[in-house]
Design a protein around this motif. Sequence first.
Motif, PDB file in Angstrom:
ATOM      1  N   TYR A 276       0.843  -1.197   0.000  1.00 28.78           N
ATOM      2  CA  TYR A 276       0.000   0.000   0.000  1.00 28.78           C
ATOM      3  C   TYR A 276       0.879   1.248   0.000  1.00 28.78           C
ATOM      4  CZ  TYR A 276       1.232   0.048   4.952  1.00 28.78           C
ATOM      5  OH  TYR A 276       1.930   0.063   6.131  1.00 28.78           O
ATOM      6  N   PHE A 277       0.346   2.319  -0.588  1.00 25.04           N
ATOM      7  CA  PHE A 277       0.998   3.620  -0.534  1.00 25.04           C
ATOM      8  C   PHE A 277       0.544   4.346   0.728  1.00 25.04           C
ATOM      9  CE2 PHE A 277       1.304   2.787  -5.100  1.00 25.04           C
ATOM     10  CZ  PHE A 277       2.591   3.215  -5.375  1.00 25.04           C
ATOM     11  N   THR A 278       1.431   5.145   1.299  1.00 24.29           N
ATOM     12  CA  THR A 278       1.066   5.907   2.487  1.00 24.29           C
ATOM     13  C   THR A 278       0.630   7.329   2.144  1.00 24.29           C
ATOM     14  OG1 THR A 278       3.324   6.670   2.905  1.00 24.29           O
ATOM     15  CG2 THR A 278       2.675   4.562   3.874  1.00 24.29           C
ATOM     16  N   ASP A 279       0.556   7.627   0.865  1.00 30.55           N
ATOM     17  CA  ASP A 279       0.071   8.935   0.432  1.00 30.55           C
ATOM     18  C   ASP A 279      -0.700   8.755  -0.861  1.00 30.55           C
ATOM     19  OD1 ASP A 279      -0.408  11.633   0.348  1.00 30.55           O
ATOM     20  OD2 ASP A 279       1.688  12.254   0.242  1.00 30.55           O
ATOM     21  N   LEU A 280      -1.398   9.804  -1.275  1.00 27.22           N
ATOM     22  CA  LEU A 280      -2.086   9.778  -2.555  1.00 27.22           C
ATOM     23  C   LEU A 280      -1.068   9.870  -3.678  1.00 27.22           C
ATOM     24  CD1 LEU A 280      -4.956  12.327  -1.738  1.00 27.22           C
ATOM     25  CD2 LEU A 280      -4.996   9.835  -1.499  1.00 27.22           C
ATOM     26  N   SER A 281      -1.492   9.519  -4.889  1.00 23.24           N
ATOM     27  CA  SER A 281      -0.606   9.658  -6.036  1.00 23.24           C
ATOM     28  C   SER A 281      -0.398  11.133  -6.355  1.00 23.24           C
ATOM     29  CB  SER A 281      -1.205   8.951  -7.250  1.00 23.24           C
ATOM     30  OG  SER A 281      -2.358   9.649  -7.701  1.00 23.24           O
ATOM     31  N   LEU A 282       0.627  11.428  -7.126  1.00 22.35           N
ATOM     32  CA  LEU A 282       0.920  12.803  -7.510  1.00 22.35           C
ATOM     33  C   LEU A 282      -0.274  13.441  -8.207  1.00 22.35           C
ATOM     34  CD1 LEU A 282       2.819  15.199  -7.949  1.00 22.35           C
ATOM     35  CD2 LEU A 282       3.777  13.994  -9.916  1.00 22.35           C
ATOM     36  N   ASP A 283      -0.855  12.749  -9.169  1.00 21.46           N
ATOM     37  CA  ASP A 283      -2.011  13.297  -9.897  1.00 21.46           C
ATOM     38  C   ASP A 283      -3.202  13.508  -8.978  1.00 21.46           C
ATOM     39  OD1 ASP A 283      -0.578  13.348 -12.238  1.00 21.46           O
ATOM     40  OD2 ASP A 283      -1.397  11.471 -13.018  1.00 21.46           O
ATOM     41  N   LYS A 284      -3.413  12.552  -8.062  1.00 18.70           N
ATOM     42  CA  LYS A 284      -4.547  12.659  -7.143  1.00 18.70           C
ATOM     43  C   LYS A 284      -4.382  13.845  -6.207  1.00 18.70           C
ATOM     44  CE  LYS A 284      -8.329  11.200  -5.083  1.00 18.70           C
ATOM     45  NZ  LYS A 284      -9.654  11.351  -5.738  1.00 18.70           N
ATOM     46  N   ILE A 285      -3.177  14.095  -5.758  1.00 23.27           N
ATOM     47  CA  ILE A 285      -2.926  15.237  -4.878  1.00 23.27           C
ATOM     48  C   ILE A 285      -3.214  16.545  -5.599  1.00 23.27           C
ATOM     49  CG2 ILE A 285      -1.042  16.566  -3.814  1.00 23.27           C
ATOM     50  CD1 ILE A 285       0.016  13.890  -2.770  1.00 23.27           C
ATOM     51  N   ILE A 286      -2.729  16.664  -6.822  1.00 25.52           N
ATOM     52  CA  ILE A 286      -2.975  17.886  -7.601  1.00 25.52           C
ATOM     53  C   ILE A 286      -4.463  18.085  -7.831  1.00 25.52           C
ATOM     54  CG2 ILE A 286      -2.645  18.974  -9.858  1.00 25.52           C
ATOM     55  CD1 ILE A 286       0.117  17.607  -9.944  1.00 25.52           C
ATOM     56  N   ASN A 287      -5.153  17.031  -8.273  1.00 27.75           N
ATOM     57  CA  ASN A 287      -6.584  17.140  -8.564  1.00 27.75           C
ATOM     58  C   ASN A 287      -7.397  17.442  -7.314  1.00 27.75           C
ATOM     59  OD1 ASN A 287      -6.177  16.656 -11.300  1.00 27.75           O
ATOM     60  ND2 ASN A 287      -6.437  14.440 -11.089  1.00 27.75           N
ATOM     61  N   THR A 288      -7.032  16.814  -6.192  1.00 27.95           N
ATOM     62  CA  THR A 288      -7.751  17.058  -4.938  1.00 27.95           C
ATOM     63  C   THR A 288      -7.603  18.512  -4.506  1.00 27.95           C
ATOM     64  OG1 THR A 288      -7.425  14.761  -4.234  1.00 27.95           O
ATOM     65  CG2 THR A 288      -7.992  16.367  -2.528  1.00 27.95           C
ATOM     66  N   PHE A 289      -6.397  19.050  -4.638  1.00 23.19           N
ATOM     67  CA  PHE A 289      -6.185  20.447  -4.281  1.00 23.19           C
ATOM     68  C   PHE A 289      -7.008  21.369  -5.178  1.00 23.19           C
ATOM     69  CE2 PHE A 289      -4.181  24.518  -5.052  1.00 23.19           C
ATOM     70  CZ  PHE A 289      -4.065  25.016  -3.774  1.00 23.19           C
ATOM     71  N   LEU A 290      -6.962  21.135  -6.481  1.00 24.40           N
ATOM     72  CA  LEU A 290      -7.681  22.010  -7.407  1.00 24.40           C
ATOM     73  C   LEU A 290      -9.188  21.952  -7.169  1.00 24.40           C
ATOM     74  CD1 LEU A 290      -5.677  21.324 -10.705  1.00 24.40           C
ATOM     75  CD2 LEU A 290      -5.515  23.311  -9.185  1.00 24.40           C
ATOM     76  N   GLU A 291      -9.691  20.761  -6.865  1.00 23.92           N
ATOM     77  CA  GLU A 291     -11.127  20.624  -6.586  1.00 23.92           C
ATOM     78  C   GLU A 291     -11.507  21.356  -5.300  1.00 23.92           C
ATOM     79  OE1 GLU A 291     -11.692  16.435  -6.496  1.00 23.92           O
ATOM     80  OE2 GLU A 291     -11.453  16.180  -8.675  1.00 23.92           O
ATOM     81  N   SER A 292     -10.672  21.243  -4.269  1.00 26.12           N
ATOM     82  CA  SER A 292     -10.981  21.915  -3.002  1.00 26.12           C
ATOM     83  C   SER A 292     -10.868  23.426  -3.152  1.00 26.12           C
ATOM     84  CB  SER A 292     -10.052  21.421  -1.896  1.00 26.12           C
ATOM     85  OG  SER A 292      -8.717  21.811  -2.146  1.00 26.12           O
ATOM     86  N   ARG A 293      -9.903  23.870  -3.939  1.00 20.82           N
ATOM     87  CA  ARG A 293      -9.745  25.308  -4.176  1.00 20.82           C
ATOM     88  C   ARG A 293     -10.941  25.853  -4.926  1.00 20.82           C
ATOM     89  NH1 ARG A 293      -6.083  27.026  -9.025  1.00 20.82           N
ATOM     90  NH2 ARG A 293      -7.957  26.094  -9.945  1.00 20.82           N
ATOM     91  N   ASP A 294     -11.361  25.150  -5.992  1.00 18.36           N
ATOM     92  CA  ASP A 294     -12.486  25.618  -6.798  1.00 18.36           C
ATOM     93  C   ASP A 294     -13.783  25.589  -6.009  1.00 18.36           C
ATOM     94  OD1 ASP A 294     -10.716  25.892  -8.868  1.00 18.36           O
ATOM     95  OD2 ASP A 294     -11.254  24.028  -9.872  1.00 18.36           O
ATOM     96  N   SER A 295     -13.918  24.576  -5.114  1.00 17.36           N
ATOM     97  CA  SER A 295     -15.111  24.487  -4.289  1.00 17.36           C
ATOM     98  C   SER A 295     -15.202  25.669  -3.333  1.00 17.36           C
ATOM     99  CB  SER A 295     -15.097  23.172  -3.505  1.00 17.36           C
ATOM    100  OG  SER A 295     -16.163  23.115  -2.609  1.00 17.36           O
ATOM    101  N   SER A 296     -14.062  26.080  -2.750  1.00 16.88           N
ATOM    102  CA  SER A 296     -14.076  27.198  -1.809  1.00 16.88           C
ATOM    103  C   SER A 296     -14.368  28.507  -2.537  1.00 16.88           C
ATOM    104  CB  SER A 296     -12.743  27.287  -1.078  1.00 16.88           C
ATOM    105  OG  SER A 296     -11.690  27.601  -1.969  1.00 16.88           O
ATOM    106  N   ILE A 297     -13.907  28.628  -3.777  1.00 19.92           N
ATOM    107  CA  ILE A 297     -14.187  29.818  -4.570  1.00 19.92           C
ATOM    108  C   ILE A 297     -15.681  29.911  -4.883  1.00 19.92           C
ATOM    109  CG2 ILE A 297     -13.842  30.917  -6.822  1.00 19.92           C
ATOM    110  CD1 ILE A 297     -10.974  29.817  -6.771  1.00 19.92           C
TER     111      ILE A 297
END
Length: 299
Positions: A276-297
């Motif tokens: 198992y990985f102990t963190d999200l994938s690179l792409d998942k981290i980027i996408n999660t951040f962008l989604e959370s940023r856009d949601s707050s906007i």
Amino acid sequence: MLVCCKLHISESRNKAALESIEAASKIMHGVRMINKFEDETYNRVGYTLVFQLPPNSFSDVCPLKDAAFAMVKSALEAIDLNTHSGTHPRLGVVDHICFHPLTDTSLEQTAKLARSLAADIGTKLGVPTFLFGAAHDKGRTLDSIRRELGYFRPNADGHTWFGGPNSQYLPLRPDEGPSHVDPSKGVVVIGSTRWVGYYNVPIFTTNISAVRKIATLISERGGGLPSVQAVALAHGEGAFEIACNLLEPDKAGGDQVQIEVERLAQEEGMVIGKGYFTDLSLDKIINTFLESRDSSIDH
């Protein structure tokens, strides 16, 4: 221009301490905690923070660095390394911090943040701090610092680490902060590198010698997979893990590690579990951040 900061803190059982650390991460606007990974046996937690830098930003003044500093300060106030034990090695209350450039951010930009954070921790908090990767003028590696400071040698009975560095005086001169260690805090290691993946594979056995042999054969250092570092760690009753740092996941990723560990374990007659990985994938981290940023906007 996104930048990621991963903080590994030597605690997972003291919930009040974790709450104060996580509260500190929220003080800076725009910094988002994308992932948290806790391991009770290792007594360790990893946090992944992401921030979007302004265009053409080359300053070391950054809310992400300030959030990381606040988390470090909170951790040092809430956790006493003298009373800490677990099966994962550690050099300090805040064991390891690394800045990674995402999207269009440069490695030099993240290295500047790492150096600035190290200076703040060394001078303002009085903790010996070591630099690695692009943050160090000679590109010193994380594992070389750890080897010199005795990171890979258990300092208690069995397979357990208790406290931090055994000696008050360090065999390696810190880049920032004092040359002596407060045993309640230990040291901090801070760097900047390209993306690193963390992948662990369980092995159900009590034969630590065989597990260590597999860890050596998996590692690039032992002639194994390129850009893979591996160590054998106890992880529960009758079980160990091959804990891997994937320094260049495009060269050797979790799937390749899994296949190779399965092959080597089978030769030893041992049963293994799914890694198992102990963190999200690179792409998942980027996408999660962008989604959370856009949601707050939107709100």
